[in-house]
Design an enzyme around this catalytic site. Structure first.
Site, PDB file in Angstrom:
ATOM      1  N   HIS A 147     -61.631   8.992   4.427  1.00 36.32           N
ATOM      2  CA  HIS A 147     -60.913   9.664   5.495  1.00 36.32           C
ATOM      3  C   HIS A 147     -61.665  10.910   5.950  1.00 36.32           C
ATOM      4  O   HIS A 147     -61.721  11.214   7.137  1.00 36.32           O
ATOM      5  CB  HIS A 147     -59.496  10.030   5.081  1.00 36.32           C
TER       6      HIS A 147
ATOM      7  N   TYR B  55     -63.613  12.585   9.774  1.00 33.94           N
ATOM      8  CA  TYR B  55     -63.729  13.940  10.318  1.00 33.94           C
ATOM      9  C   TYR B  55     -65.173  14.412  10.366  1.00 33.94           C
ATOM     10  O   TYR B  55     -65.529  15.257  11.188  1.00 33.94           O
ATOM     11  CB  TYR B  55     -62.835  14.894   9.519  1.00 33.94           C
TER      12      TYR B  55
ATOM     13  N   HIS C  94     -56.811   1.017  16.885  1.00 35.04           N
ATOM     14  CA  HIS C  94     -56.669   2.454  16.618  1.00 35.04           C
ATOM     15  C   HIS C  94     -58.023   3.086  16.330  1.00 35.04           C
ATOM     16  O   HIS C  94     -58.360   4.158  16.855  1.00 35.04           O
ATOM     17  CB  HIS C  94     -55.733   2.660  15.424  1.00 35.04           C
ATOM     18  N   PHE C  95     -58.811   2.430  15.522  1.00 36.26           N
ATOM     19  CA  PHE C  95     -60.118   2.963  15.133  1.00 36.26           C
ATOM     20  C   PHE C  95     -61.022   3.136  16.354  1.00 36.26           C
ATOM     21  O   PHE C  95     -61.770   4.118  16.454  1.00 36.26           O
ATOM     22  CB  PHE C  95     -60.755   2.015  14.121  1.00 36.26           C
ATOM     23  N   HIS C  96     -60.931   2.205  17.286  1.00 38.20           N
ATOM     24  CA  HIS C  96     -61.812   2.266  18.458  1.00 38.20           C
ATOM     25  C   HIS C  96     -61.423   3.356  19.445  1.00 38.20           C
ATOM     26  O   HIS C  96     -62.286   3.851  20.188  1.00 38.20           O
ATOM     27  CB  HIS C  96     -61.860   0.902  19.154  1.00 38.20           C
TER      28      HIS C  96
ATOM     29  N   ARG D 145     -56.416  -8.435  10.697  1.00 39.61           N
ATOM     30  CA  ARG D 145     -57.664  -7.686  10.845  1.00 39.61           C
ATOM     31  C   ARG D 145     -58.805  -8.462  10.209  1.00 39.61           C
ATOM     32  O   ARG D 145     -58.591  -9.256   9.287  1.00 39.61           O
ATOM     33  CB  ARG D 145     -57.486  -6.335  10.147  1.00 39.61           C
ATOM     34  N   ARG D 146     -59.996  -8.263  10.714  1.00 38.89           N
ATOM     35  CA  ARG D 146     -61.212  -8.867  10.135  1.00 38.89           C
ATOM     36  C   ARG D 146     -61.111 -10.386  10.063  1.00 38.89           C
ATOM     37  O   ARG D 146     -61.417 -10.991   9.047  1.00 38.89           O
ATOM     38  CB  ARG D 146     -61.472  -8.324   8.723  1.00 38.89           C
TER      39      ARG D 146
END
Length: 562
Positions: free
Chosen positions: A235, A239, A386-388, A451-452
């Site tokens: 995580h 950042y 979300h990640f993108h 996912r994946r």
């Protein structure tokens, strides 16, 4: 304004406080070349994934879907980001504090070559299909040992490079006692300190578990331990990618639009809060996993929500700068300032588009970190979407906004109308492609799409039929993103070939409205900051990790029912 080179010899350029030393510039450019290479290769692999999931395309030459998934993730999430961060932060300290010494620059080059060698080692393993592990360092999937060693070298390389930056920062403090450090250099060192602390997790996992296991030196690994150590690192890794974008938003964007930043004190406070709360929150990625007590999951959810505070500080500060610009240019109504923003400047537009995507991305992050809502979307395509929009758009577009002025600055030229136009096309094409693709991913995730996965194993199952239209939308969005990547490629190399001029593109660094105020001493009390950071980590992780070995919790090694 750009810095004039008139009456300045090439060997004296480093003495001008707004021009990066030529030797430092070469180090920065070397890192940036990896950025564009990674974007092209990783972006193409990502587009291929969307085509495969659409059901209308099959990979040639026996290339596996999970092979390109691993390539896409590693080269964009690790290679592109690490090389940009190292290059950009090197440019930052050189510009804000003066040239690196020969020793500091040598450390930067050692880091560059370690990262290069490590990247090539990992690439060979992925290319030969010996490292199709979906997400790196994540047991029980196992890659070839050379893959893990290669990525370990990449991380070690960042230590050398960021160590040179950190050393330059403390050398400046020693040379300028009692003075407030340049904010942008302070931000870079906060990011580096966070990086060193979070690397403890991945270093422990790699050296004691995954590398010996992958080479056959040990028979098994503690899967729960490796996952927990990975997310202790993972995580904060997000950042590590994001904070350079925040550096640009706080310290460069106001100067680009011609105003001062809102508050130096608020900016530094937000970075301190990111340092405190970016690491002891990794377990919120493991909310559905057994083996970790619910109390500690809940505690880390609360700590995760603390990260919302510096994000809101950042949003307030940025929009205060935007409104200041608008009022300065005659805006009178409540939102009239929005129309006054410099919509013809790609350096601004790329960042602003990234910020807009970060808004729904933050909302999605709150959902992901919330216990019950997380169970609805966990391990679905929602997470990929979300990640993108939290990393794949704000980070990438802000990185390119920085390179729009940095590349011509580094080679002694100016931005041209053509490169500026390409930057605008990049922003809008990327926004269109990512908007379509991420929307489809979020909707497919709500419908339960895994996912994946290519979804092919679900065959004609009626549930899978609900995903088909979203799969096609993902492919359409991926096609626009591929076009955007081609635009980025041309913008990058045209920026490098800009004609040399006597007046060089500025590396803009903003002043703040409260620059005249005395510095807050506690925010640069590094001993205090590190003690608080480690204290929070100890509180969040000591008991959960000890329980993995000692407690009778379902999923832990000592659970007798398993």
């Amino acid at each position: 304004m750009a810095k004039s080179y008139k009456n300045t010899t090439k060997n004296e350029l480093y003495k001008a406080d707004t021009v990066i030393n030529r030797k430092d510039a070469k180090l920065v450019l070397a890192n940036f070349l990896w950025v564009i290479f990674a974007l092209v290769v990783g972006g193409f692999a990502g587009a291929l994934q969307t085509f495969v999931r659409s059901g209308y395309f099959e990979l040639p030459f026996n290339i596996g879907y999970y092979q390109i998934l691993t390539l896409h993730g590693v080269i964009l999430a690790l290679v592109l980001t690490f090389f940009f961060i190292v290059g950009f932060q090197t440019a930052v300290v050189s510009r804000a504090m003066g040239s690196l010494t020969d020793g500091e620059r040598k450390s930067g080059w050692i880091g560059f070559w370690l990262m290069t060698i490590g990247t090539l080692m990992a690439a060979v393993m992925i290319a030969t299909n010996q490292a199709s592990v979906l997400y790196t360092f994540y047991a029980p999937l196992k890659a070839h040992g050379i893959f893990y060693v290669g990525l370990t070298l990449v991380i070690v390389g960042t230590w050398f490079a960021t160590g040179a930056q950190t050393k330059r920062y403390f050398r400046w403090k020693k040379e300028n006692p009692g003075q407030k450090t340049p904010a942008i250099a302070y931000f870079a060192v906060i990011n580096n300190v966070m990086w060193y602390v979070c690397n403890i997790g991945i270093a422990t996992s790699a050296l004691t578990q995954l590398i010996p296991w992958s080479f056959g030196l040990i028979d098994t690994v503690n899967v729960k331990l490796t996952r927990t150590l990975f997310w202790y690192f993972g995580h904060a890794l997000v950042y590590f990618w994001l904070l350079p974008a925040y550096m640009v938003w706080y310290s460069i964007l106001p100067k680009i639009i011609g105003v001062k930043g809102f508050s130096d004190k608020l900016a530094r406070l937000s970075f301190v809060l990111f340092l405190f709360f970016s690491i002891p929150v990794g377990i919120h990625h493991q909310l559905v996993e057994p083996g970790i007590d619910a109390f500690w999951k809940g505690l880390q959810v609360v700590l995760t929500f603390m990260v919302i505070v510096p994000s809101l500080i950042t949003a307030f500060s940025l929009f205060a700068s935007f409104e200041t610009f608008g009022r300065k240019n005659g805006a009178t109504g409540l939102f009239d300032w929005f129309k006054k923003l410099p919509w013809n400047d790609s350096r601004f537009v790329l960042q602003f588009v990234g910020m807009l995507f970060f808004v729904p991305g933050g909302i999605g992050g709150i959902i992901n970190a919330s216990g019950q809502m997380n169970q609805v979307v966990h391990n679905t395509m929602w997470v990929v979407g979300h990640f993108h929009i939290t990393v794949g758009t704000p980070v990438v577009l802000t990185y390119f906004a920085a390179m729009m002025f940095l590349l011509p600055h580094l080679v002694g030229g100016r931005m041209t109308k053509l490169t500026n136009s390409l930057g605008l096309w990049l922003a809008y094409t990327w926004a269109l492609g990512m908007g379509i693709m991420s929307f489809a991913m979020h909707m497919a995730g709500i419908k339960g799409a895994p996912r994946r996965s290519t979804f092919s194993e679900y065959g004609g199952h009626e549930v899978a039929q609900e995903w088909i239209s979203y799969q096609l939308l993902q492919a359409i969005g991926g096609s626009f993103l591929l076009i955007a990547i081609i635009i980025a490629f041309f913008a990058f190399f045209l920026s490098l070939r800009t004609p040399k001029t006597d007046v060089v593109e500025e590396f803009p660094i903003a002043r703040f409205m409260d620059d005249g105020d005395a510095p807050l001493k506690w925010v640069e009390n590094w001993r205090l900051l590190i003690i608080i950071t480690i204290f929070l980590v100890v509180i969040a992780y000591t008991v959960p990790i000890s329980q993995i070995f000692t407690e009778n919790i379902p999923g832990s090694p000592g659970f007798k029912a398993w």
